[in-house]
Design a protein around this motif. Structure first.
Motif, PDB file in Angstrom:
ATOM      1  N   GLY A1024      28.727 102.323  46.235  1.00  0.00           N
ATOM      2  CA  GLY A1024      28.157 102.781  47.503  1.00  0.00           C
ATOM      3  C   GLY A1024      29.001 102.240  48.638  1.00  0.00           C
ATOM      4  N   VAL A1025      28.750 102.742  49.855  1.00  0.00           N
ATOM      5  CA  VAL A1025      29.521 102.226  50.996  1.00  0.00           C
ATOM      6  C   VAL A1025      29.154 100.766  51.216  1.00  0.00           C
ATOM      7  N   PRO A1026      30.131  99.855  51.159  1.00  0.00           N
ATOM      8  CA  PRO A1026      29.798  98.434  51.326  1.00  0.00           C
ATOM      9  C   PRO A1026      29.199  98.180  52.706  1.00  0.00           C
ATOM     10  N   SER A1027      28.054  97.490  52.744  1.00  0.00           N
ATOM     11  CA  SER A1027      27.512  97.161  54.063  1.00  0.00           C
ATOM     12  C   SER A1027      27.522  95.656  54.302  1.00  0.00           C
ATOM     13  N   VAL A1028      27.459  94.879  53.235  1.00  0.00           N
ATOM     14  CA  VAL A1028      27.561  93.413  53.365  1.00  0.00           C
ATOM     15  C   VAL A1028      28.379  92.920  52.182  1.00  0.00           C
ATOM     16  N   VAL A1029      29.326  92.004  52.424  1.00  0.00           N
ATOM     17  CA  VAL A1029      30.020  91.372  51.294  1.00  0.00           C
ATOM     18  C   VAL A1029      29.826  89.876  51.380  1.00  0.00           C
ATOM     19  N   LYS A1030      29.775  89.236  50.226  1.00  0.00           N
ATOM     20  CA  LYS A1030      29.550  87.794  50.211  1.00  0.00           C
ATOM     21  C   LYS A1030      30.261  87.197  49.002  1.00  0.00           C
ATOM     22  N   PHE A1031      31.182  86.266  49.260  1.00  0.00           N
ATOM     23  CA  PHE A1031      31.845  85.557  48.157  1.00  0.00           C
ATOM     24  C   PHE A1031      30.912  84.499  47.590  1.00  0.00           C
ATOM     25  N   HIS A1032      30.956  84.333  46.277  1.00  0.00           N
ATOM     26  CA  HIS A1032      30.301  83.145  45.707  1.00  0.00           C
ATOM     27  C   HIS A1032      31.173  81.958  46.066  1.00  0.00           C
ATOM     28  N   PRO A1033      30.579  80.843  46.515  1.00  0.00           N
ATOM     29  CA  PRO A1033      31.432  79.749  47.008  1.00  0.00           C
ATOM     30  C   PRO A1033      32.341  79.136  45.942  1.00  0.00           C
ATOM     31  N   PHE A1034      31.958  79.175  44.650  1.00  0.00           N
ATOM     32  CA  PHE A1034      32.746  78.420  43.674  1.00  0.00           C
ATOM     33  C   PHE A1034      33.274  79.225  42.490  1.00  0.00           C
ATOM     34  N   ASN A1035      32.598  80.306  42.090  1.00  0.00           N
ATOM     35  CA  ASN A1035      33.204  81.054  40.986  1.00  0.00           C
ATOM     36  C   ASN A1035      33.858  82.329  41.523  1.00  0.00           C
ATOM     37  N   THR A1036      34.426  83.132  40.645  1.00  0.00           N
ATOM     38  CA  THR A1036      35.249  84.248  41.139  1.00  0.00           C
ATOM     39  C   THR A1036      34.431  85.523  41.261  1.00  0.00           C
ATOM     40  N   CYS A1037      33.211  85.399  41.749  1.00  0.00           N
ATOM     41  CA  CYS A1037      32.328  86.550  41.820  1.00  0.00           C
ATOM     42  C   CYS A1037      32.117  86.918  43.288  1.00  0.00           C
ATOM     43  N   ILE A1038      32.054  88.194  43.581  1.00  0.00           N
ATOM     44  CA  ILE A1038      31.745  88.614  44.950  1.00  0.00           C
ATOM     45  C   ILE A1038      30.635  89.647  44.879  1.00  0.00           C
ATOM     46  N   ALA A1039      29.678  89.529  45.797  1.00  0.00           N
ATOM     47  CA  ALA A1039      28.568  90.474  45.837  1.00  0.00           C
ATOM     48  C   ALA A1039      28.829  91.469  46.952  1.00  0.00           C
ATOM     49  N   VAL A1040      28.639  92.747  46.650  1.00  0.00           N
ATOM     50  CA  VAL A1040      28.844  93.793  47.647  1.00  0.00           C
ATOM     51  C   VAL A1040      27.570  94.613  47.704  1.00  0.00           C
ATOM     52  N   ALA A1041      26.960  94.655  48.884  1.00  0.00           N
ATOM     53  CA  ALA A1041      25.722  95.431  49.004  1.00  0.00           C
ATOM     54  C   ALA A1041      26.027  96.749  49.677  1.00  0.00           C
ATOM     55  N   ASP A1042      25.405  97.829  49.149  1.00  0.00           N
ATOM     56  CA  ASP A1042      25.397  99.052  49.948  1.00  0.00           C
ATOM     57  C   ASP A1042      23.987  99.157  50.531  1.00  0.00           C
ATOM     58  N   LYS A1043      23.508 100.389  50.753  1.00  0.00           N
ATOM     59  CA  LYS A1043      22.238 100.513  51.464  1.00  0.00           C
ATOM     60  C   LYS A1043      21.079  99.853  50.712  1.00  0.00           C
ATOM     61  N   ASP A1044      21.030 100.093  49.381  1.00  0.00           N
ATOM     62  CA  ASP A1044      19.864  99.566  48.673  1.00  0.00           C
ATOM     63  C   ASP A1044      20.196  99.025  47.284  1.00  0.00           C
ATOM     64  N   SER A1045      21.491  98.784  47.014  1.00  0.00           N
ATOM     65  CA  SER A1045      21.854  98.242  45.705  1.00  0.00           C
ATOM     66  C   SER A1045      22.935  97.196  45.885  1.00  0.00           C
ATOM     67  N   ILE A1046      23.158  96.416  44.845  1.00  0.00           N
ATOM     68  CA  ILE A1046      24.139  95.336  44.943  1.00  0.00           C
ATOM     69  C   ILE A1046      25.077  95.448  43.749  1.00  0.00           C
ATOM     70  N   CYS A1047      26.355  95.340  44.046  1.00  0.00           N
ATOM     71  CA  CYS A1047      27.355  95.413  42.999  1.00  0.00           C
ATOM     72  C   CYS A1047      28.063  94.061  42.928  1.00  0.00           C
ATOM     73  N   PHE A1048      28.315  93.568  41.721  1.00  0.00           N
ATOM     74  CA  PHE A1048      29.031  92.298  41.564  1.00  0.00           C
ATOM     75  C   PHE A1048      30.385  92.559  40.926  1.00  0.00           C
ATOM     76  N   TRP A1049      31.419  91.973  41.522  1.00  0.00           N
ATOM     77  CA  TRP A1049      32.779  92.127  40.993  1.00  0.00           C
ATOM     78  C   TRP A1049      33.350  90.759  40.681  1.00  0.00           C
ATOM     79  N   ASP A1050      34.170  90.697  39.626  1.00  0.00           N
ATOM     80  CA  ASP A1050      34.970  89.488  39.402  1.00  0.00           C
ATOM     81  C   ASP A1050      36.324  89.779  40.029  1.00  0.00           C
ATOM     82  N   TRP A1051      36.613  89.106  41.159  1.00  0.00           N
ATOM     83  CA  TRP A1051      37.825  89.493  41.896  1.00  0.00           C
ATOM     84  C   TRP A1051      39.093  88.971  41.254  1.00  0.00           C
ATOM     85  N   GLU A1052      38.956  88.029  40.310  1.00  0.00           N
ATOM     86  CA  GLU A1052      40.158  87.530  39.660  1.00  0.00           C
ATOM     87  C   GLU A1052      40.559  88.485  38.529  1.00  0.00           C
ATOM     88  N   LYS A1053      39.534  88.898  37.735  1.00  0.00           N
ATOM     89  CA  LYS A1053      39.839  89.809  36.624  1.00  0.00           C
ATOM     90  C   LYS A1053      39.847  91.260  37.073  1.00  0.00           C
TER      91      LYS A1053
END
Length: 1342
Positions: A1024-1053
């Motif tokens: 979905g269109v990213p509306s908020v992004v948030k890095f996890h402070p210590f592992n390689t995970c980033i949360a990306v929210a669109d309007k009503d769902s959340i997607c998690f990515w491992d930015w290293e892999k």
């Protein structure tokens, strides 16, 4: 921050920092990790308790049959010379034969009377067949269903025959006459116990079993074929319940050793101590005890039943040892049957274990049926030998010199062994052998305290230990101890009883019967008792009064209510919680207690707990107030006023931060709805009418109904992962209007419910479809309808709810329920939907009298109102008179149908008592969802009672049972997280080391200075269109929210980990995210622009994401101010800032306050007025200085000090920006600055103590997103004009990003959001073309 880089690399400093960082992580509090967040709120599965004897029995009659024929030996036994002669310790040759016979008979009876003094004894000395028959039949007649004992001594007759006969005499003693065991069975009947003391006794046991089998077969034949000749005869009694004890196997003779009595078996069974001591003296080892002779043994002082004397103590030890051997060797059910069901049987079997030991040493094997495993080699016999040894070694001095008797150390040693088992053992192992001994020790005052302490520690191991202790037979002992007045036993007994009742609550009846509740009432009233013991006492009382009328009455008389009310303000939270639960249970459906509560103004005292800092306590208070109004007795004006008062107090909890409390609130309000059903029906109709005639200009109607997520222009939307508790997604309910669903409400003509299959529940039906209607898979009030009602009903802010005149109490409670039906936590909204829909059904059914009359099988369904149907009031609990005239015209003037037509096929249905009747016909379409009851048409009568049960049965939260689990679980065990060796602890240690490493390595990079930041290390298309992004402070995970769902990515892999639906309604969007507990077990907080906060766990790993909690962070978001001057695409929505150190969450947005939530207490702690007329667009806080900085839509930046009162707390306002503030950031150092940026691109630095900015930089115009790196002093600006500029602290551009890497140089889309990593120099960027990319300083640094 300004350390020289060479100092940084010196190992000493590095080490110190590493340790320090580690320590900080250990000190940080964790949010939302309590039991109520991690467990399902429900009681534990009840273990089936088998310890209660279903059928306690008594042996009431004893037949003593002695065939001795003194002086005449039977022909088939050749006796040795000398030979064993004593019978019942009497030498028959020492007196005339007749006198000897009578003396032996009398002695045998005395020996048995020691074990069962109350039985009827009948002797039959040298009898004939007829005498035996007469004796047995008369004893059975008198005994009725109880047990009879048949003791047979056959020392003066031939041995039993292979055909299953024993021998007696003819009248003049010239012949031996056989007596068939089959006849004996017939005369004795069942239940019986047989003791055979004769040679070859095993033959009798075998024959007995064969005859018993034959009887069973005859019974079966007669049952199957009534015309069979066997069926004409009187039925033979079944011999299943018979016990046999035989002196030896079928091929063995009795021992003839002259040192032993002739009736060795009888002696072992009836005088065990005497024979055991004699046998001990006959062993070689006895020579080690000097001066002990057989004569001396006769002189042991004391009585068998006096435990303080040597003889009594030996008897006590013997009982403990044999009981213990049996418990450890026998299967549990056999142990219960033989050792706990009947006192005489238990004694005989304990003594039988001794017989086995002694007689086997003379090559004789006693036989029993049921058979026991061999016990003669059990290790506990050595403890017995030692105890005998210690006792006998004192005898010579006691008898000759009169020295005092030293008590045996046996019990103290066994307790020590038990203690060793408790302290040393692993979790899964065999139960402790000493458990039955602990039981015996409870009888002794000397060891009682220690035994109770150890018993308590054993029960603390968990429910299995409690079940084990109950099966040993502990219950009567601890029940009896409640009569003791010893104060030192109080804490121990209270602990033990709490453990027992937490596992088996059926003991409530035993306690009340024995007045045990008084013990706990006195403990509760004793202010010197520590709080934890009073807590256990009140828990026990709460179990005693739980749905048990006798218990409620007893405790009401015992002044329980006044006692509880005094402790409501105790500092111990668990005590407050249980006091409230106890109050809620004592007046649950028990009116005298409710009136007692009214007199003591209990409800007003409970109000203080509604704002308790502990959510469980608030919950318990809501529960208590709910059952307080939920009493279905007659209502007077006085009680109605009280109900209204309570309802309005409860309504204030509508925005409590804890879903557990709000669930309890719905249930409490549902009690009120059931009480005042007709009033609520009226309100429901008004709301339904209002909703039909009013259209809300809401974003809800714009998107196409029935879609899971709004249709996006992306080619393929990946399937969302289904999320626990969101199996059907509520926000995507089919948005048919209510009037349509009312038209669909056609009942089938027979009035039966339409067939329902789970397949009807499509994903588009309501999330809460537990109460859907089968015909058209939707609620009568869909979520959309309710949501619309909620927004129509003229209250802009909930605060107007409280304190309005009482004629509108029903309206206001209806609004509260509407609000709760839109609760962000699914379980809360499900419950509220059930309540609303059940009333909506009632109301709409009642409003359509014509339709009801047409379908002939339906009868009147108006709610009972006192004027038309006074008869129903008693059983239904009656509803108070209607407040308005319009409502009476609805309900009272429905004409009654002339006669009830019963369909011919179905028999009339009588509702059962106890509310198990299927719901009355007002619910023909909902019924099937709830119970698999009989196919029931609409002819169950128009009892409003049926409906009441329907609401209350459906609505429970399991809070009380869940709270009770605390007492069933180990209390003394170190919790896992504190156990240094545990897995949990190791994982935590690993995470903290990782955190330290990340902090240290990233600091090295940022301190060298970042000269450019344009290396694209990650790019991917987001669902979905990213509306908020948030890095996890210590592992390689980033949360990306669109309007009503959340997607998690491992930015290293570069791979996607998870994508799930957040559950917000269609017209809302996610506007902020935060990681909570990022240093440890991370949770994700999402905030949506309707003011709701949701917290998720188990995301981005292989499990299903679960909602931990959700609540309405801001209740009165003002949708009117959405839309900002420069770009209508964004509104402030909801903004949050999280402080891990304090557990505080700052929330604001399209409101005029900054609201602070304490996540530990799950409640609002402060509302800071912003003093501005526009929305808050950005929040930043610093826990060290207690400062909060807010950027606003009008361009002002305001600084608040949360330690000050609401009027003084705004300490600074900067008005230098001319437009909407995109970001205001407060640096965390002690002299950190405020950095703020507006959409015009002016960056201003403020010193919180100075009135004007200390520095201004100009960046790009048309700013849409901005973030500031907390460590590296960088800030990044994203613009509508499709580029990103990264600046350093001096305002120099270090990077300008316009194109994606390697993507044929495609241009970046308009920037929708961006965020820096809290530690690494990484920048995440989301743009309107669905892409999400991450940029870093040079690759080799990572």
């Amino acid at each position: 921050m300004k350390m020289d880089s060479d100092i940084l690399h010196s190992p000493a400093v590095g080490l110190a920092e590493e340790e320090e960082a580690d320590m900080n992580d250990w000190k940080l509090p964790l949010a939302f990790m309590k039991k109520r967040h991690s467990e399902k709120i429900e009681g534990s599965k009840a273990l089936a308790q088998s310890w209660r004897m279903k059928d306690r029995m008594k042996t009431v009659s004893v037949a003593l049959v002695l065939c001795l024929n003194v002086g005449v030996d039977p022909p088939d036994v050749v006796k040795t010379s000398p030979c064993a002669r004593l019978e019942c310790w009497i030498d028959p040759l020492s007196m005339s034969p007749q006198k000897a016979l009578e003396t032996i008979g009398a002695n045998l009876q005395k020996q048995y009377e020691n074990w069962q003094p109350r039985a009827r004894y009948k002797q039959s000395l040298d009898p004939t067949v007829d005498e035996v028959k007469k004796l047995c039949t008369s004893l059975r007649r008198n005994a009725k269903e109880e047990r009879v004992l048949f003791h047979y001594n056959g020392h003066g007759v031939p041995r039993p025959t292979v055909n299953g006969e024993i021998w007696v005499f003819n009248k003049n003693y010239t012949q031996y006459i056989p007596l068939s065991i089959y006849d004996l069975q017939t005369w004795m009947g069942s239940p019986s116990i047989f003791v055979y003391d004769c040679s070859n006794a095993g033959i009798i046991v075998k024959s007995f079993k064969q005859f018993a089998l034959q009887r069973e077969q005859e019974l079966e034949v007669a049952a199957i074929n009534p015309s069979h000749p066997l069926a004409q005869m009187p039925l033979p009694p079944s011999m299943k319940n018979c016990i046999q004890l035989a002196a030896c196997e079928a091929s063995e003779l009795l021992p003839m050793n002259p040192d032993l009595p002739a009736d060795l078996f009888t002696s072992c069974l009836t005088t065990p101590i005497k024979i055991a001591l004699r046998w001990f003296c006959m062993q070689k080892s006895a020579k080690l005890v000097p001066g002990v002779t057989l004569d001396l043994i006769e002189k042991i002082p004391g009585r068998l039943n006096d435990r303080r004397t040597p003889l009594g103590e030996l008897n006590w030890i013997f009982t403990a040892i044999t009981d213990t051997i049996a418990w450890n060797v026998l299967p549990r059910d056999l142990f219960q049957k033989l050792f706990r069901q009947d006192l005489l049987v238990a004694s005989l079997f304990r003594n039988f274990l001794l017989a086995e030991r002694i007689m086997r040493s003379y090559n004789c094997t006693p036989v029993s049926s049921p058979r026991l495993p061999p016990t003669y080699m059990h290790a506990m016999w050595q403890a017995w030998d030692l105890a005998v040894d210690i006792c006998l070694s004192q005898l010579p001095t006691i008898i000759e010199e009169g020295t005092a008797f030293r008590h045996s150390p046996f019990f103290a040693e066994q307790l020590t062994a038990f203690q060793v088992w408790l302290t040393m053992g692993v979790e899964n192992r065999n139960p402790p052998e000493q458990l039955p001994i602990v039981l015996q020790v409870l009888l002794s005052q000397v060891h009682r305290l220690r035994a109770l302490d150890l018993l308590g520690r054993f029960l603390d191991l968990g429910p299995w230990a409690v079940s084990l202790a109950l099966s040993v037979g502990i219950f009567p002992y601890v029940l009896k101890l409640l009569q003791s007045s010893a104060r030192e036993l109080r804490p121990l007994l209270v602990f033990i009883w709490a453990k027992i009742l937490a596992v088996d609550s059926s003991c409530q009846a035993d306690l009340v019967k024995d007045n045990g509740h008084k013990y706990f009432l006195s403990v509760l009233a004793d202010s010197y008792m520590p709080a934890e013991h009073r807590t256990m006492a009140v828990f026990i009382l709460a179990v005693i009064v739980n749905s048990y009328n006798t218990g409620q009455e007893a405790c009401l008389q015992g002044n329980l209510i006044a006692n509880c009310l005094e402790q409501l303000s105790d500092p111990h939270p668990l005590l407050r919680q249980w006091v409230a639960i106890c109050l809620g249970r004592i007046w649950q459906n028990f009116d005298p207690a409710r009136w007692c509560g009214v007199r003591d103004s209990a409800h007003e005292k409970l109000y203080t707990l509604l704002s308790d800092p502990i959510p469980e306590v608030r919950c318990a208070a809501v529960f208590a107030l709910g059952t307080f109004v939920g009493n279905s007795a007659e209502r007077t004006d006085h009680s109605t006023t009280i109900d209204h008062n309570v309802a309005m107090m409860l309504a204030q909890l509508i925005n409590d931060g804890s879903p557990v409390v709000r669930k309890e609130l719905v249930v409490a309000l549902s009690h009120l709805v059931v009480q005042y059903e007709s009033n609520f029906c009226t309100v429901a109709l008004q709301f339904i009418e209002e909703e039909k005639n009013y259209t809300v200009p809401s974003p809800a109607n714009t998107s196409e109904p029935g879609n899971l997520t709004p249709v996006r222009d992306s080619p393929a939307i990946p399937r969302l992962r289904s999320v626990n508790s969101y199996t059907n997604i509520r926000a995507a309910t089919t948005a048919r209007n209510l009037n349509k669903s009312l038209q669909n409400l056609n009942l089938n003509e027979e009035g039966g419910p339409a067939a329902f299959s789970p397949g009807n529940l499509s994903t588009s039906s309501s999330a809460s479809s537990t109460l859907g209607s089968p015909d058209n898979d939707e609620y009568i009030l869909s979520f959309e309808t309710i949501d619309k009602m909620r927004r129509v009903s003229s209250y802009s802010s909930l605060n107007s709810l409280i304190g309005v005149s009482f004629n509108s109490v029903y309206t206001q409670i209806w609004r509260v329920l509407l609000h709760l039906a839109a609760d962000p936590f699914p379980e809360v909204s499900d419950l509220a939907m059930k309540v609303l829909n059940s009333i909506a059904y009632k109301a709409t059914m009642n409003a359509r009298p014509q339709r009801i009359l047409d379908s002939g099988s339906l009868t009147q369904s108006a709610p009972a109102s006192p004027t038309s149907k006074g008869t129903h009031i008693h059983q239904a609990g009656g509803s108070p008179p209607m407040p308005s005239t319009s409502s009476s015209s609805l309900t009272n003037e429905v004409p009654k149908p002339p006669a009830r037509e019963q369909p011919a096929t179905r028999p009339p249905y009588t509702p059962t008592l106890g509310g198990q009747a299927p719901h009355s016909h007002q619910f023909p379409r909902t019924r099937k969802m709830f119970d698999k009851g009989p196919e029931q048409g609409a002819e169950d009568g128009d009892e409003p009672g049926g409906h009441r049960n329907y609401i209350s049965a459906a609505l429970q939260t399991g809070l009380c049972d869940w709270s009770a689990k605390y007492f069933a679980q180990p209390v003394m065990k170190i919790p896992e997280e504190h156990d240094v060796e545990s897995q949990v602890r190791m994982e935590r240690q690993w995470r903290f080391l990782r955190n330290t490493r990340v902090r240290k390595q990233s600091r090295c990079i940022t301190q060298k200075g970042v000269s450019r930041l344009d290396d694209q290390i990650f790019i991917n298309r987001n669902p979905g269109v990213p509306s908020v992004v948030k890095f996890h402070p210590f592992n390689t995970c980033i949360a990306v929210a669109d309007k009503d769902s959340i997607c998690f990515w491992d930015w290293e892999k570069g791979e996607r980990l998870d994508y799930f639906y957040n559950g917000n309604p269609r017209y809302t969007r996610i506007t902020a995210m935060e990681y909570l507990n990022g240093h440890d077990c991370s949770l994700l907080l999402t905030a949506t622009d309707d003011g709701a906060l949701r917290i998720w766990k188990n995301f981005a790993d292989q499990k299903n994401p679960e909602m931990v909690t959700a609540w309405q962070g801001l209740s009165d978001m003002l949708p009117t101010t959405r839309g900002q001057p420069t770009s209508s695409a964004h509104s402030a929505g909801m903004v949050v800032d999280w402080e891990q150190e304090t557990g505080l969450l700052m929330t604001s947005g399209d409101v005029r306050v900054v609201r602070i939530w304490d996540t530990d207490r799950e409640m609002k702690v402060q509302d800071i007025p912003t003093g501005a007329d526009s929305c808050v667009t950005s929040l930043s806080c610093d826990s060290q200085r207690s400062l909060i900085v807010a950027g606003l839509g009008d361009g002002s930046v305001r600084v608040f000090d949360r330690r000050m009162g609401p009027n003084e707390c705004r300490v600074m306002t900067y008005r230098e920006h001319g437009a909407w503030v995109v970001k205001a950031h407060l640096q965390k150092e002690t002299d950190g600055h405020i950095i703020s940026v507006s959409v015009n691109g002016d960056v201003r630095f403020f010193e919180p103590r100075a009135p004007d900015s200390v520095n201004v930089l100009q960046t790009v115009k048309g700013l849409t997103a901005l973030d500031i790196h907390p460590q590296a002093n960088l800030f990044a600006c994203g613009s509508m004009n499709q580029f990103i500029a990264v600046y350093n602290a001096n305002g120099d551009v270090i990077s300008n990003i316009k194109y994606y890497d390697g993507f044929m140089g495609q241009r970046i889309g308009a920037i929708s959001c961006l965020a820096f990593h809290p530690h690494w120099p990484h920048l995440a960027v989301g743009s309107n073309d669905y892409y999400m990319s991450i940029y870093s300083a040079e690759k080799r640094l990572r």
